[in-house]
Design a protein around this motif. Structure first.
Motif, PDB file in Angstrom:
ATOM      1  N   ARG A  10     -43.109  54.846 -47.781  1.00 32.52           N
ATOM      2  CA  ARG A  10     -41.896  54.206 -48.299  1.00 32.52           C
ATOM      3  C   ARG A  10     -42.181  52.745 -48.677  1.00 32.52           C
ATOM      4  NH1 ARG A  10     -39.472  57.141 -44.064  1.00 32.52           N
ATOM      5  NH2 ARG A  10     -39.516  55.256 -42.742  1.00 32.52           N
ATOM      6  N   PHE A  11     -43.056  52.105 -47.899  1.00 38.86           N
ATOM      7  CA  PHE A  11     -43.388  50.699 -48.161  1.00 38.86           C
ATOM      8  C   PHE A  11     -44.136  50.543 -49.487  1.00 38.86           C
ATOM      9  CE2 PHE A  11     -46.398  47.151 -47.800  1.00 38.86           C
ATOM     10  CZ  PHE A  11     -45.525  46.097 -47.581  1.00 38.86           C
ATOM     11  N   LEU A  12     -45.071  51.440 -49.703  1.00 36.69           N
ATOM     12  CA  LEU A  12     -45.873  51.346 -50.929  1.00 36.69           C
ATOM     13  C   LEU A  12     -45.086  51.751 -52.168  1.00 36.69           C
ATOM     14  CD1 LEU A  12     -49.255  52.773 -49.599  1.00 36.69           C
ATOM     15  CD2 LEU A  12     -48.703  50.383 -50.096  1.00 36.69           C
ATOM     16  N   LYS A  13     -44.057  52.588 -51.991  1.00 38.09           N
ATOM     17  CA  LYS A  13     -43.253  53.006 -53.139  1.00 38.09           C
ATOM     18  C   LYS A  13     -42.184  51.986 -53.493  1.00 38.09           C
ATOM     19  CE  LYS A  13     -43.864  57.978 -52.448  1.00 38.09           C
ATOM     20  NZ  LYS A  13     -43.191  59.271 -52.164  1.00 38.09           N
ATOM     21  N   ASN A  14     -42.053  50.990 -52.655  1.00 39.33           N
ATOM     22  CA  ASN A  14     -41.058  49.956 -52.927  1.00 39.33           C
ATOM     23  C   ASN A  14     -41.541  49.059 -54.068  1.00 39.33           C
ATOM     24  OD1 ASN A  14     -39.738  47.219 -52.566  1.00 39.33           O
ATOM     25  ND2 ASN A  14     -38.602  48.428 -51.064  1.00 39.33           N
ATOM     26  N   LYS A  15     -40.687  48.864 -55.072  1.00 38.43           N
ATOM     27  CA  LYS A  15     -41.079  48.077 -56.260  1.00 38.43           C
ATOM     28  C   LYS A  15     -41.395  46.644 -55.907  1.00 38.43           C
ATOM     29  CE  LYS A  15     -38.449  50.837 -59.587  1.00 38.43           C
ATOM     30  NZ  LYS A  15     -37.385  50.820 -60.612  1.00 38.43           N
ATOM     31  N   ASN A  16     -40.663  46.088 -54.997  1.00 43.88           N
ATOM     32  CA  ASN A  16     -40.921  44.696 -54.602  1.00 43.88           C
ATOM     33  C   ASN A  16     -42.287  44.559 -53.951  1.00 43.88           C
ATOM     34  OD1 ASN A  16     -38.419  43.867 -55.527  1.00 43.88           O
ATOM     35  ND2 ASN A  16     -37.396  44.261 -53.568  1.00 43.88           N
ATOM     36  N   THR A  17     -42.632  45.576 -53.173  1.00 48.45           N
ATOM     37  CA  THR A  17     -43.930  45.545 -52.519  1.00 48.45           C
ATOM     38  C   THR A  17     -45.061  45.577 -53.546  1.00 48.45           C
ATOM     39  OG1 THR A  17     -43.009  46.682 -50.598  1.00 48.45           O
ATOM     40  CG2 THR A  17     -45.404  46.724 -50.860  1.00 48.45           C
ATOM     41  N   ILE A  18     -44.919  46.452 -54.515  1.00 53.22           N
ATOM     42  CA  ILE A  18     -45.951  46.560 -55.557  1.00 53.22           C
ATOM     43  C   ILE A  18     -46.095  45.253 -56.327  1.00 53.22           C
ATOM     44  CG2 ILE A  18     -46.557  47.732 -57.707  1.00 53.22           C
ATOM     45  CD1 ILE A  18     -45.215  50.226 -56.550  1.00 53.22           C
ATOM     46  N   THR A  19     -44.968  44.633 -56.615  1.00 55.40           N
ATOM     47  CA  THR A  19     -44.997  43.360 -57.358  1.00 55.40           C
ATOM     48  C   THR A  19     -45.725  42.290 -56.567  1.00 55.40           C
ATOM     49  OG1 THR A  19     -42.920  43.904 -58.450  1.00 55.40           O
ATOM     50  CG2 THR A  19     -43.585  41.588 -58.442  1.00 55.40           C
ATOM     51  N   ILE A  20     -45.404  42.232 -55.252  1.00 56.93           N
ATOM     52  CA  ILE A  20     -46.028  41.216 -54.399  1.00 56.93           C
ATOM     53  C   ILE A  20     -47.540  41.437 -54.314  1.00 56.93           C
ATOM     54  CG2 ILE A  20     -46.187  40.357 -52.043  1.00 56.93           C
ATOM     55  CD1 ILE A  20     -43.164  40.927 -51.821  1.00 56.93           C
ATOM     56  N   LEU A  21     -47.911  42.719 -54.110  1.00 57.85           N
ATOM     57  CA  LEU A  21     -49.344  43.026 -54.022  1.00 57.85           C
ATOM     58  C   LEU A  21     -50.070  42.698 -55.338  1.00 57.85           C
ATOM     59  CD1 LEU A  21     -49.249  46.427 -52.082  1.00 57.85           C
ATOM     60  CD2 LEU A  21     -49.947  44.179 -51.211  1.00 57.85           C
ATOM     61  N   GLY A  22     -49.399  42.967 -56.474  1.00 62.88           N
ATOM     62  CA  GLY A  22     -50.001  42.653 -57.774  1.00 62.88           C
ATOM     63  C   GLY A  22     -50.222  41.167 -57.966  1.00 62.88           C
ATOM     64  N   VAL A  23     -49.207  40.364 -57.555  1.00 64.19           N
ATOM     65  CA  VAL A  23     -49.335  38.912 -57.672  1.00 64.19           C
ATOM     66  C   VAL A  23     -50.476  38.400 -56.810  1.00 64.19           C
ATOM     67  CG1 VAL A  23     -48.196  36.717 -57.203  1.00 64.19           C
ATOM     68  CG2 VAL A  23     -46.932  38.561 -58.319  1.00 64.19           C
ATOM     69  N   ILE A  24     -50.538  38.949 -55.581  1.00 62.21           N
ATOM     70  CA  ILE A  24     -51.614  38.521 -54.672  1.00 62.21           C
ATOM     71  C   ILE A  24     -52.982  38.867 -55.265  1.00 62.21           C
ATOM     72  CG2 ILE A  24     -52.658  38.949 -52.418  1.00 62.21           C
ATOM     73  CD1 ILE A  24     -49.807  39.356 -51.327  1.00 62.21           C
ATOM     74  N   ILE A  26     -53.803  39.191 -58.422  1.00 64.78           N
ATOM     75  CA  ILE A  26     -54.111  38.295 -59.556  1.00 64.78           C
ATOM     76  C   ILE A  26     -54.561  36.933 -59.053  1.00 64.78           C
ATOM     77  CG2 ILE A  26     -53.075  37.045 -61.489  1.00 64.78           C
ATOM     78  CD1 ILE A  26     -51.319  39.513 -61.957  1.00 64.78           C
ATOM     79  N   LEU A  27     -53.873  36.408 -58.027  1.00 63.60           N
ATOM     80  CA  LEU A  27     -54.236  35.111 -57.464  1.00 63.60           C
ATOM     81  C   LEU A  27     -55.648  35.137 -56.890  1.00 63.60           C
ATOM     82  CD1 LEU A  27     -50.878  34.090 -55.712  1.00 63.60           C
ATOM     83  CD2 LEU A  27     -51.868  33.130 -57.815  1.00 63.60           C
ATOM     84  N   VAL A  28     -56.003  36.241 -56.253  1.00 63.40           N
ATOM     85  CA  VAL A  28     -57.343  36.366 -55.689  1.00 63.40           C
ATOM     86  C   VAL A  28     -58.394  36.353 -56.791  1.00 63.40           C
ATOM     87  CG1 VAL A  28     -58.915  37.920 -54.462  1.00 63.40           C
ATOM     88  CG2 VAL A  28     -56.604  37.549 -53.591  1.00 63.40           C
ATOM     89  N   LEU A  29     -58.127  37.102 -57.882  1.00 60.31           N
ATOM     90  CA  LEU A  29     -59.071  37.125 -59.008  1.00 60.31           C
ATOM     91  C   LEU A  29     -59.217  35.755 -59.651  1.00 60.31           C
ATOM     92  CD1 LEU A  29     -58.076  40.529 -60.675  1.00 60.31           C
ATOM     93  CD2 LEU A  29     -60.152  40.032 -59.351  1.00 60.31           C
ATOM     94  N   GLY A  33     -62.648  33.614 -59.899  1.00 57.11           N
ATOM     95  CA  GLY A  33     -63.168  33.150 -61.187  1.00 57.11           C
ATOM     96  C   GLY A  33     -63.288  31.640 -61.249  1.00 57.11           C
ATOM     97  N   TYR A  34     -62.266  30.941 -60.738  1.00 51.44           N
ATOM     98  CA  TYR A  34     -62.283  29.482 -60.749  1.00 51.44           C
ATOM     99  C   TYR A  34     -63.422  28.946 -59.884  1.00 51.44           C
ATOM    100  CZ  TYR A  34     -60.692  24.685 -60.048  1.00 51.44           C
ATOM    101  OH  TYR A  34     -60.617  23.312 -59.982  1.00 51.44           O
ATOM    102  N   SER A  35     -63.569  29.536 -58.695  1.00 52.20           N
ATOM    103  CA  SER A  35     -64.622  29.094 -57.779  1.00 52.20           C
ATOM    104  C   SER A  35     -66.002  29.308 -58.399  1.00 52.20           C
ATOM    105  CB  SER A  35     -64.522  29.863 -56.454  1.00 52.20           C
ATOM    106  OG  SER A  35     -63.293  29.593 -55.815  1.00 52.20           O
TER     107      SER A  35
END
Length: 359
Positions: A10-24, A26-29, A33-35
């Motif tokens: 249920r946690f992984l199917k939550n849209k908010n969860t997916i959005t948060i994980l996607g943002v995280i 992207i930030l990691v990538l 890349g910057y480093s």
């Protein structure tokens, strides 16, 4: 256990969860890349630098170069990074390489590509002139390349001939000032070099006039440079025009006629006449490379038919039956002819001729 799995689903199917994980993600990538880019930019790179100041036209030896660590980001594309691309080369004609400086592609050249900037600066239609100078005539070595000068002429000893002074050449640009060894006086900042010649370009007709004047020292002719537009003292001398000076030079110059040397045609046949027998010599390539022929024509009053022949050897013999003309030809494959024309008289006289009509 089943409850945990169901909660996780249920946690992984939550849209908010997916959005948060996607943002995280992207930030990691972006961080990675910057480093990476930062690390690459500040990564130290060994580059060759000058141990001491290197003057123009100097061969760069191994002891003049040391390797120094530099941040990669501080190096431009034209920085030479390999010591082997510096040692054995020369500093360019217009380049003083300071102590501690890096080497750049436009400051280091092969010896064979080391130009003399004098000839690069000569304008079309001008001829280079070497004008003798010294410290005094260059105003304490203060006439530099790029300055404009006038050339003044002074003549006469004031006793047998009145002293004349005038401007012979006007507004010429100094291209270089050289010492007695041909080195540029101003290209080396660590040596005191004395001027011996000033180099500039002038039109052909002025070049000839100035050259004649330099040979008239025995007549009291003196030539000296003056900064363009500068004043010259005329005390004790009669000021004259450029044309009057030119007339004086031409009047005292001697034109020696040039004798033109006549070149012998090495492919032309030769002939030797002895006891009414003509022996014609041809090149040895008559059979393989050239077409070699001869014609003997007698005076019409004799009524003797012409004699013709094609030879494939190096010589041909002809018995002369009276007065006439012998023509021998060596013809190249492109039609170029090498001709011998020989007038002869059937006598016992001996005569040798090389491609020239006997008069």
């Amino acid at each position: 256990m089943n409850n945990f799995v169901a909660s996780a689903q249920r946690f992984l199917k939550n849209k908010n969860t997916i959005t948060i994980l996607g943002v995280i993600g992207i930030l990691v990538l972006l961080y990675i890349g910057y480093s990476t880019q930062i690390n690459k930019a500040v990564e130290p790179v060994n580059v060759p630098v000058a141990v001491d100041t290197i003057q123009p036209r100097t061969e760069i030896t191994d002891d003049m170069v040391q390797m120094v660590s530099m941040p990669n980001i501080s190096l431009s594309d034209n920085v030479i990074r390999n010591k082997n691309n510096v040692v054995g080369k020369y500093s360019n004609i217009n380049s003083v390489i300071p102590k501690g400086s890096m080497f750049y592609t436009d400051t280091v050249v092969e010896k064979s590509k080391l130009p003399d900037s004098v000839f690069v600066k000569v304008k079309k239609g001008e001829i280079v002139f070497n004008f003798p100078v010294d410290i005094e005539s260059t105003y304490g070595n203060s006439i530099f390349p790029g300055n404009k000068i006038d050339i003044y002429m002074k003549t006469g000893n004031g006793t047998d001939e009145k002293v004349m002074l005038g401007k012979l050449v006007e507004n010429v640009e100094v291209l270089a000032v050289k010492d007695s060894s041909g080195r540029d006086v101003f290209e080396n900042t660590s040596e005191d070099r004395s001027p011996s010649m000033m180099i500039f370009g002038i039109p052909e007709e002025i070049h000839a006039l100035l050259l004649k004047a330099t040979y008239m020292g025995s007549l009291g002719v003196e030539l000296f440079p003056v900064p363009h537009g500068g004043a010259v003292s005329t005390e004790g001398a009669t000021e004259v025009s450029t044309q009057q000076l030119a007339d004086y030079i031409e009047a005292h110059a001697v034109n020696i006629p040039v004798t033109t040397k006549t070149e012998t045609d090495t492919l032309a046949p030769t002939v030797k006449v002895t006891n009414n027998k003509a022996t014609i010599k041809f090149p040895k390539e008559c059979k393989s490379k050239y077409t070699c022929t001869y014609t003997v024509t007698y005076d019409a009053a004799l009524g003797i038919n012409p004699e013709k022949g094609t030879v494939t050897k190096t010589s041909a013999s002809v018995t002369l039956k009276g007065n006439g003309t012998l023509v021998a030809l060596v013809t190249e494959k492109d039609g170029t002819e090498h001709r011998l024309e020989q007038a002869f008289t059937a006598t016992t006289n001996t005569n040798t001729n090389n491609g020239i009509l006997e008069q």
